[in-house]
Design an enzyme around this catalytic site. Structure first.
Site, short mmCIF file in Angstrom:
data_model
loop_
_atom_site.label_atom_id
_atom_site.label_comp_id
_atom_site.label_asym_id
_atom_site.label_seq_id
_atom_site.Cartn_x
_atom_site.Cartn_y
_atom_site.Cartn_z
N GLU A 119 0.84 -1.21 0.00
CA GLU A 119 0.00 0.00 0.00
C GLU A 119 0.87 1.25 0.00
O GLU A 119 0.55 2.25 -0.66
CB GLU A 119 -0.96 0.01 1.20
CG GLU A 119 -2.01 -1.08 1.15
CD GLU A 119 -2.74 -1.18 -0.19
OE1 GLU A 119 -3.17 -0.14 -0.72
OE2 GLU A 119 -2.85 -2.30 -0.70
N TRP A 175 1.67 1.70 -3.45
CA TRP A 175 0.61 2.37 -4.22
C TRP A 175 0.70 3.89 -4.04
O TRP A 175 0.47 4.67 -4.95
CB TRP A 175 -0.78 1.90 -3.77
CG TRP A 175 -1.28 0.70 -4.51
CD1 TRP A 175 -1.32 -0.58 -4.05
CD2 TRP A 175 -1.81 0.67 -5.86
NE1 TRP A 175 -1.85 -1.40 -5.04
CE2 TRP A 175 -2.16 -0.67 -6.14
CE3 TRP A 175 -2.02 1.63 -6.84
CZ2 TRP A 175 -2.71 -1.06 -7.37
CZ3 TRP A 175 -2.58 1.24 -8.06
CH2 TRP A 175 -2.91 -0.09 -8.32
N TRP A 227 -20.91 10.74 -20.42
CA TRP A 227 -21.22 10.95 -19.00
C TRP A 227 -22.62 11.55 -18.92
O TRP A 227 -23.07 12.21 -19.85
CB TRP A 227 -20.21 11.90 -18.35
CG TRP A 227 -18.79 11.38 -18.36
CD1 TRP A 227 -17.80 11.78 -19.21
CD2 TRP A 227 -18.22 10.38 -17.52
NE1 TRP A 227 -16.63 11.09 -18.94
CE2 TRP A 227 -16.87 10.23 -17.89
CE3 TRP A 227 -18.69 9.60 -16.47
CZ2 TRP A 227 -16.00 9.33 -17.28
CZ3 TRP A 227 -17.83 8.71 -15.84
CH2 TRP A 227 -16.50 8.57 -16.24
N ASN A 240 -11.16 2.66 2.85
CA ASN A 240 -10.79 2.50 1.43
C ASN A 240 -11.81 1.68 0.64
O ASN A 240 -12.18 2.05 -0.48
CB ASN A 240 -9.41 1.83 1.34
CG ASN A 240 -9.00 1.62 -0.10
OD1 ASN A 240 -8.86 2.58 -0.86
ND2 ASN A 240 -8.83 0.37 -0.50
N TRP A 292 -15.91 11.53 -12.77
CA TRP A 292 -15.21 11.35 -11.50
C TRP A 292 -14.74 12.66 -10.89
O TRP A 292 -14.53 12.75 -9.68
CB TRP A 292 -14.04 10.37 -11.65
CG TRP A 292 -13.01 10.74 -12.68
CD1 TRP A 292 -12.97 10.34 -13.98
CD2 TRP A 292 -11.87 11.61 -12.51
NE1 TRP A 292 -11.88 10.88 -14.62
CE2 TRP A 292 -11.19 11.66 -13.75
CE3 TRP A 292 -11.36 12.32 -11.44
CZ2 TRP A 292 -10.02 12.43 -13.93
CZ3 TRP A 292 -10.20 13.08 -11.61
CH2 TRP A 292 -9.55 13.13 -12.85
N TRP A 307 -9.75 7.89 -7.77
CA TRP A 307 -10.94 8.18 -8.58
C TRP A 307 -10.80 7.63 -9.99
O TRP A 307 -11.73 7.03 -10.53
CB TRP A 307 -11.24 9.69 -8.59
CG TRP A 307 -12.01 10.04 -7.36
CD1 TRP A 307 -11.51 10.53 -6.18
CD2 TRP A 307 -13.42 9.85 -7.14
NE1 TRP A 307 -12.52 10.66 -5.26
CE2 TRP A 307 -13.70 10.26 -5.83
CE3 TRP A 307 -14.47 9.38 -7.93
CZ2 TRP A 307 -14.99 10.21 -5.28
CZ3 TRP A 307 -15.75 9.33 -7.39
CH2 TRP A 307 -16.00 9.74 -6.09
P1 FAD Z 1 -3.86 1.72 5.16
O1 FAD Z 1 -4.60 0.56 4.58
O2 FAD Z 1 -3.37 1.59 6.53
O3 FAD Z 1 -2.68 2.04 4.13
C1 FAD Z 1 -1.43 2.60 4.52
C2 FAD Z 1 -1.11 3.80 3.69
O4 FAD Z 1 -0.91 3.44 2.34
C3 FAD Z 1 -2.23 4.84 3.66
O5 FAD Z 1 -2.16 5.67 4.78
C4 FAD Z 1 -1.95 5.56 2.36
O6 FAD Z 1 -0.97 6.55 2.51
C5 FAD Z 1 -1.40 4.45 1.47
N1 FAD Z 1 -2.47 3.88 0.66
C6 FAD Z 1 -3.36 2.93 1.01
N2 FAD Z 1 -4.18 2.64 -0.02
C7 FAD Z 1 -3.80 3.43 -1.04
C8 FAD Z 1 -4.24 3.62 -2.37
N3 FAD Z 1 -5.26 2.89 -2.87
N4 FAD Z 1 -3.64 4.54 -3.15
C9 FAD Z 1 -2.60 5.27 -2.67
N5 FAD Z 1 -2.12 5.14 -1.42
C10 FAD Z 1 -2.72 4.24 -0.61
N6 FAD Z 1 -5.67 8.19 0.02
C11 FAD Z 1 -5.17 9.34 0.49
O7 FAD Z 1 -4.21 9.32 1.26
N7 FAD Z 1 -5.69 10.55 0.10
C12 FAD Z 1 -6.75 10.65 -0.76
O8 FAD Z 1 -7.17 11.75 -1.10
C13 FAD Z 1 -7.33 9.44 -1.22
N8 FAD Z 1 -8.42 9.46 -2.04
C14 FAD Z 1 -8.96 8.29 -2.49
C15 FAD Z 1 -10.08 8.32 -3.33
C16 FAD Z 1 -10.66 7.15 -3.80
C17 FAD Z 1 -11.86 7.21 -4.71
C18 FAD Z 1 -10.10 5.91 -3.42
C19 FAD Z 1 -10.70 4.62 -3.92
C20 FAD Z 1 -8.98 5.86 -2.60
C21 FAD Z 1 -8.41 7.04 -2.12
N9 FAD Z 1 -7.27 7.01 -1.25
C22 FAD Z 1 -6.75 8.20 -0.82
C23 FAD Z 1 -6.58 5.75 -0.93
C24 FAD Z 1 -7.03 5.03 0.35
O9 FAD Z 1 -8.42 4.96 0.41
C25 FAD Z 1 -6.53 5.71 1.63
O10 FAD Z 1 -5.15 5.97 1.53
C26 FAD Z 1 -6.75 4.79 2.84
O11 FAD Z 1 -8.12 4.50 2.99
C27 FAD Z 1 -6.23 5.47 4.07
O12 FAD Z 1 -6.50 4.73 5.22
P2 FAD Z 1 -5.31 4.06 6.04
O13 FAD Z 1 -4.24 5.05 6.30
O14 FAD Z 1 -5.91 3.39 7.22
O15 FAD Z 1 -4.79 3.00 4.99
#
Ligand code: FAD
Length: 471
Positions: free
Chosen positions: A276, A279, A307, A343, A361, A384
Site C-alpha cells: 500500500e 501504491w 457521462w 478504502n 469522477w 478516482w
Molecule cells: P492503510 O490501509 O493503513 O494504508 C497505509 C497507507 O498506504 C495509507 O495511509 C496511504 O498513505 C497508502 N495507501 C493505502 N491505499 C492506497 C491507495 N489505494 N492509493 C494510494 N495510497 C494508498 N488516500 C489518500 O491518502 N488521500 C486521498 O485523497 C485518497 N483518495 C482516495 C479516493 C478514492 C476514490 C479511493 C478509492 C482511494 C483514495 N485514497 C486516498 C486511498 C485510500 O483509500 C486511503 O489511503 C486509505 O483509505 C487510508 O487509510 P489508512 O491510512 O488506514 O490506509
C-alpha cells in the site's frame, strides 16, 4: 554562526526531516518557517478539511520546536517574497526544504529555487515524503511506469536501500533574536463553518499523533491486515493517511518499523502493508509523469464517453449520504463526520457516482478534496480514476461494483451501516443492505424509501454508455 531557513511544507515533523538535518549538518542555525500561500497550489488549493488538520499540525510542530529551544515562524505568501524578506531579516544565507510533487507546487518550487540561487543564496531540496521519488524509478525502456505490478516489483528490489530512520536532536540552536511570526489564527485556516467539531475525537494531528497511530497499528491491526484491510466494520487499517499526507511521519520509518516486526508478526500482513505504501509512491509517480491526470482522464479513449448531464440534486444526495443505498450513505456520512472514509467504501461510493449515476469522477474527486483530512492530489486522482475506469492501471469500466453485494461481503453483520446510518440500526441484518426490498410499511421512517437510481437500470445504462462510446 551562519543561518539557514528551513522551509516546512507538507513535512510537519522533526524526526526524519532531511532538510533540517542537512541544515544542521552544514553547521547552520535553522530558522523554521511555514508560509501560507494556498493560491499557489491552484487549481487544487487545499480543501477545508485539510486546512483544519494543517492548523492543528502547525500548532503541534511549533510546540515540538519550542521544546527544543526553537520556534516556528509563520508567514503569509506569496512564498518567494516571504522567503526573500526573511532571508534579509535574519541574515540567513540558505534555504532548505523537502520536495512536493503536485504539478503546480513543483513548478513554483523550481521558480523559487532558481530565483534564490540567482540572488546568491544556497537553495537545496530533499526527498522527505516518498520511499523513492518519481524520476528514480524507470522501466527497462527508461520511461515511467503505467502499471502498478511491474512498478512494485521494481521497488521491492530496492527496499533495502531506504534510509534508516533518525531522531531529531533534543535541542536546536536558536537565533538570539528569532524573527517575528504571525499568530496562527492570522493564517485563517478555518472558516466559521464548524462541521469538523467531531473530527478531533478520532484524530491527533502532529508528529506525536502520527507516532502514536503507528504504534497502535503495529500492536493491533497489523496482525491480520491483509484480510481485515477490506473490512470497514473493523479497525483493520493503520489510519495513517493524513499523517503521511502532512509528512508527520516518514514512510521509510513506517517501513523500517514494519520490517522489524518480521519475526513477531505475519510477513504476509507486512508485505500487504508495504504494498500500500507502494501504491502511494506509484500515485506520486503517475502524477509527476502525467501532470494532467489530476483533472483529465488518463485514458484518452474516454474523451468521447457519454457521462450523464450534471444533476445537482443527485450529486447532493450522494454528498449528504441520502442516496437510499445504505453502504454508500454510510460511507458519505462517515466522511462528513470524521473527515475520513474506509478504502473499500471509497471504492464503492466512487463506483456508484461514476457508474450508477454516470457522473464524471471529477465531481467526486472535488468533494473528497474538500472533505477528506487525508486529501492528497496524487492518491485522490489515482483512486478516482482507478474506480471510474479511466485511469492508467484501472479497474475496467464494465466492472460495476454492486453496492448491495459489496456490503454483504465486507460488512457482513451490517455493523458499519448501522453505525453511520442509525435509521437502519433496528432492522434485521439482511434488511440493512437493501431496505427498499421490505414491504412499504416496514421501511424505516426518515430514510429514503427507494434508491435515487434503480441499481440494475443504473448499471445497464452505464454498460450501454460504455459500449456506445467504444471505449
Ligand atoms: P492503510 O490501509 O493503513 O494504508 C497505509 C497507507 O498506504 C495509507 O495511509 C496511504 O498513505 C497508502 N495507501 C493505502 N491505499 C492506497 C491507495 N489505494 N492509493 C494510494 N495510497 C494508498 N488516500 C489518500 O491518502 N488521500 C486521498 O485523497 C485518497 N483518495 C482516495 C479516493 C478514492 C476514490 C479511493 C478509492 C482511494 C483514495 N485514497 C486516498 C486511498 C485510500 O483509500 C486511503 O489511503 C486509505 O483509505 C487510508 O487509510 P489508512 O491510512 O488506514 O490506509
Amino acid at each position: 554562526m551562519a543561518t539557514a531557513l528551513v522551509w516546512f511544507r507538507n513535512d510537519l515533523r522533526l524526526d526524519d526531516h532531511p532538510a533540517l538535518r542537512a541544515a544542521l549538518e552544514a553547521g547552520y542555525t535553522p530558522v523554521p518557517v511555514y508560509i501560507h500561500a494556498p493560491g499557489e497550489e491552484a487549481p487544487w488549493q487545499p480543501g477545508q478539511a485539510s486546512e483544519r488538520w494543517r492548523q492543528r499540525s502547525l500548532q503541534a510542530l511549533d510546540l515540538d520546536l519550542r521544546q527544543r529551544g526553537a520556534q516556528l515562524c509563520l508567514r503569509h505568501g506569496p512564498s518567494l517574497p516571504a522567503l526573500l524578506s526573511l532571508l534579509q531579516q535574519t541574515g540567513a544565507e540558505a534555504v532548505f526544504w523537502n520536495r512536493r510533487y503536485e504539478p503546480a507546487v513543483q513548478a513554483r518550487d523550481a521558480r523559487i529555487k532558481q530565483a534564490l540561487r540567482a540572488a546568491g543564496h544556497l537553495a537545496r531540496s530533499f526527498n522527505g515524503s516518498l520511499l523513492f521519488e518519481p524520476w528514480t524509478v524507470q522501466t527497462g525502456q527508461q520511461g515511467p511506469y503505467r502499471v502498478f505490478t511491474p512498478y512494485w516489483r521494481n521497488l521491492q528490489t530496492r527496499l533495502d536501500q531506504l534510509p534508516a530512520p533518525w531522531d531529531a536532536p533534543a535541542t536546536l540552536p536558536q537565533l538570539p533574536m528569532p524573527p517575528s511570526s504571525l499568530p496562527l489564527p492570522a493564517l485563517r485556516l478555518s472558516s466559521a463553518l464548524a462541521w469538523d467539531a467531531g473530527f478531533w475525537q478520532h484524530w491527533q494531528p502532529g508528529e506525536a499523533g502520527a507516532r502514536e497511530a503507528l504504534q497502535v497499528f503495529i500492536e493491533g491491526a497489523l496482525n491480520g491486515y491483509r484480510s481485515d484491510r477490506d473490512r470497514p466494520d473493523r479497525v483493520g487499517t493503520s489510519l495513517l493517511s493524513p499523517h503521511l499526507h502532512f509528512g508527520e511521519v516518514a514512510p521509510w520509518r513506517i517501513a523500517h518499523r514494519l520490517q522489524q516486526q518480521r519475526n513477531a508478526g505475519s510477513s504476509a500482513d507486512i508485505d500487504a502493508y508495504l504494498r500500500e505504501l507502494g501504491w502511494r509512491d506509484f500515485a506520486h509517480h503517475l502524477l509527476h509523469h502525467f501532470p494532467d491526470s489530476a483533472q483529465q482522464d488518463f485514458n484518452p479513449r474516454f474523451a468521447g464517453f457519454r457521462w450523464a448531464e450534471p444533476a445537482p440534486a443527485l450529486l447532493q444526495a450522494w454528498q449528504r449520504g441520502q442516496t437510499g443505498v445504505p453502504i454508500v450513505d454510510a460511507g458519505m456520512r462517515e466522511l462528513w463526520a470524521t473527515g475520513y472514509m474506509h478504502n473499500r467504501v471509497r471504492m464503492i461510493v466512487a463506483s456508484f457516482l461514476c457508474k450508477h449515476l454516470r457522473m464524471h469522477w471529477r465531481h467526486g474527486a472535488q468533494w473528497f478534496w474538500d472533505t477528506l483530512v487525508d486529501a492528497d492530489l496524487a492518491n485522490n486522482s489515482l483512486g478516482w480514476q482507478w474506480t471510474a475506469g479511466t485511469g492508467a492501471d484501472a479497474a475496467p469500466y464494465f466492472r460495476v461494483f454492486n453496492p448491495v453485494l459489496q456490503a454483504r461481503k465486507f460488512d457482513p453483520n451490517g455493523q458499519y451501516i448501522a453505525r453511520w446510518v442509525p435509521e437502519l440500526a433496528s432492522l434485521p441484518v439482511p434488511a440493512r443492505f437493501a431496505p427498499w426490498q421490505l414491504p412499504a410499511d416496514a421501511r424505516p421512517p426518515g430514510y429514503p424509501a427507494n434508491p435515487i437510481v434503480d441499481l440494475e437500470q443504473g448499471r445497464d445504462a452505464a454498460l450501454a454508455a460504455y459500449r456506445d462510446s467504444k471505449v
